[in-house]
Design an enzyme around this catalytic site. Sequence first.
Site, PDB file in Angstrom:
ATOM      1  N   GLN A 173      -1.620   2.317  -1.569  1.00 40.99           N
ATOM      2  CA  GLN A 173      -1.553   1.232  -0.599  1.00 40.99           C
ATOM      3  C   GLN A 173      -2.737   0.280  -0.751  1.00 40.99           C
ATOM      4  O   GLN A 173      -2.586  -0.940  -0.673  1.00 40.99           O
ATOM      5  CB  GLN A 173      -1.504   1.800   0.815  1.00 40.99           C
ATOM      6  CG  GLN A 173      -0.193   2.468   1.173  1.00 40.99           C
ATOM      7  CD  GLN A 173       0.969   1.495   1.134  1.00 40.99           C
ATOM      8  OE1 GLN A 173       1.061   0.586   1.943  1.00 40.99           O
ATOM      9  NE2 GLN A 173       1.839   1.647   0.157  1.00 40.99           N
ATOM     10  N   GLU A 179      -2.020  -2.100   5.344  1.00 39.75           N
ATOM     11  CA  GLU A 179      -2.321  -3.529   5.258  1.00 39.75           C
ATOM     12  C   GLU A 179      -3.798  -3.836   5.038  1.00 39.75           C
ATOM     13  O   GLU A 179      -4.156  -4.961   4.693  1.00 39.75           O
ATOM     14  CB  GLU A 179      -1.827  -4.218   6.544  1.00 39.75           C
ATOM     15  CG  GLU A 179      -0.322  -4.140   6.682  1.00 39.75           C
ATOM     16  CD  GLU A 179       0.184  -4.532   8.070  1.00 39.75           C
ATOM     17  OE1 GLU A 179       1.149  -5.298   8.149  1.00 39.75           O
ATOM     18  OE2 GLU A 179      -0.384  -4.057   9.069  1.00 39.75           O
TER      19      GLU A 179
END
Length: 736
Positions: free
Chosen positions: A625, A692
Amino acid sequence: MKDSYDSPDDRNLLDQTRQGVIGQPLDRPEGRLKVAGQAPYAAEYDRPDCAEGVLVGATITKGRVKAINRDAVLGMPGVLAVFSAPEMLRRAAQGGAGEAPMQDVRQVEFPLQPIALVVAETFEQATHAAKALVVEYDDQSSKAVLVPSPGRAEPAKDPTENGDLEGALKDAAHVVDVTYTTPGHASAAMEPHAAIAEWDGDSLTLHGSLQMVKYNVDELADSVGIPSDRVRIVSAYVGGGFGSKLGISHEAVAATIASRQLGRPVRVVMTRQQVFQAVMRRSETVQRIRLGADSDGRLTALGHEAFVSNLPEESFSEPVLQATQFLYGGENRRLTLNISRINRLTAGSVRAPGEAVGMPALESAMDELAVALHLDPVELRKRNVPDQVPGEGTPYSSRKLVEALDAGARAFGWDRRRPLPCQQREGEWWIGMGMASAARVNILAKAEARVTLRGDGTVLVETDQTDIGTGSYAILGQIAAEMLGQPIERTSVHLGDSLFPQGAGSGGSWAASSTGSAVFRACEAIRAELARGLNCAPDDLQLRDGMAWVEGTEPRPVTDLMDGDIARIGRIEPGELMEKVKQATYGAFFCEVAVNAFTGETRVRRMTGAFGFGRVLNAKTARSQCLGGMVWGIGMALTEELQFDHRDGHLTNHDLAEYHVPVHRDIPEMEVLLIEERDAAASPLQAKGVGELGICGAAGAVANAIYNACGVRLRDFPMTPDKLLADLPDPFAGPT
């Protein structure tokens, strides 16, 4: 056991369990299915007698559909019907609202808005007919607003004002007053939007590519006017979303309407161009940032005024100021967000809405302040870490910003950076280093999950939580295996079906910590049941490899404590704690670039990211990620930009040939440091979201490295060669 999370869970149970799988870099259990092409995505389900639908886009910018000349195409080979029902969407849903009110697709709000669906026996027949369909309009394109203008903007939210910003700027020893601009961005997920709708009487099953199943059920039901309990959505595998699939969009509703009327399954797959043109974009921004600091480099003034855009009546506005509100000090501040109403496709949540574009501007401005102060950029940030949220007095939960700055600097070799531009040259390339902080708000969302410890000792996890490539299958299995003391090979996870308990959905970096906490709660209830069999407290129960014991006793098979399956549903929802402490994730980026002295081409040579986000649940998926966010940050800095024709507002670069995402050649070896921490305020897992964080500020580090390399300070992203060329130093000159 309370569902709401009102106070920190200090037991830290996952550091006391014995299985040893939590946090480990385990592979995704569905990985083999995906690489072998055996994981069915939305368009790949084999439904007998399935018809094919193709959406038709409006050829005007603004107005209304007067007539659709169906007869000419209904006689074409294979064509079954042409639909333009009022229930069809003219705007993709944002997700999370729980409903998608009637929109009337015949009202045109932006170019190439889907206005009709042509259905035929084959995709080729439907495509041919869709291109031949003639539509008559009441064309009001001359009244459309095509370009956002700060002069026509309206407040998007109440401004934040503390102290006297203007007075503090006037008295500051050093002031930076700069304006940065960022373009719109596309989610550009690998899997296009697709849906197969099929009715059984008055009940609907939709196979769709969606992120938030529990909300998508309500949105779809509301769109076609049926109760939510008549809708089943299956979204077991999703090939990326990045916000574009938070809510239902045109293909799902159109397929549903067509299937009901034709009495057979209907598949609608958007083309890549249609996805770009019609689904969702990140808003472009204009951001004026004013920083005032004393002679020691401590902020006394902070102003951040941002302008964004969206369609008329849309409530969403890119939350550009989110990180600015809590990241740095400065008691005198003004934060304002304004929105322009324009006739472009819907602006909505794209990966890390707010921080993704707000942080690069803020971090570039901080670099400019560091230059003005002759102060190391890392030191400037460390001097401005506040004790409490400025203007609020709210305390922080765990915060690893300083640790990330220090760890990243050491690993990267920041001490070798030359503070002045144009100090290092290799052949025709200027070499420079830059850095930026990373920050992203943390959210715990309401979620449910069912965990079953079967009579044979195997474990099953079920929830409608989706996996959009982030690793949900792996992480939820690891939590259950760890809590129930079973090898990961004996644990299976079923996701993405609305018949299962409602997970948090994939968005806002909350999936793993929220739905993972629901799995944790379900396992706690199962552990309590097992503990009764040993006449001990649940937290004293020891489980590993299918054996159970209490300290000082002999292990025995866990199945001896069971009388058949034990199934429990775990629930979690945010409580008062989210308001009592500021929860966020933090990190730092360090980047080295080479800028060609003759062409202005920029190449990223190496990049390091250090991130703190609570407990690491799976080191491999977390690293992935972070890497993905850093790659996107490089794209934001150097290549990615939605380009609109100002004559009619249509998107000109509507595919991956012209919307330039980074490719392998653009990305060097990158280093990711995971800074372990425990944040009891964030979730029962003591984990926070990471999906994120890796993008938030990354583009700023690249921009700052470009300045350090060649002395050109660009304030207009992306930083393409044409923008650099005019101000590059003499290419025949050496280091100054």
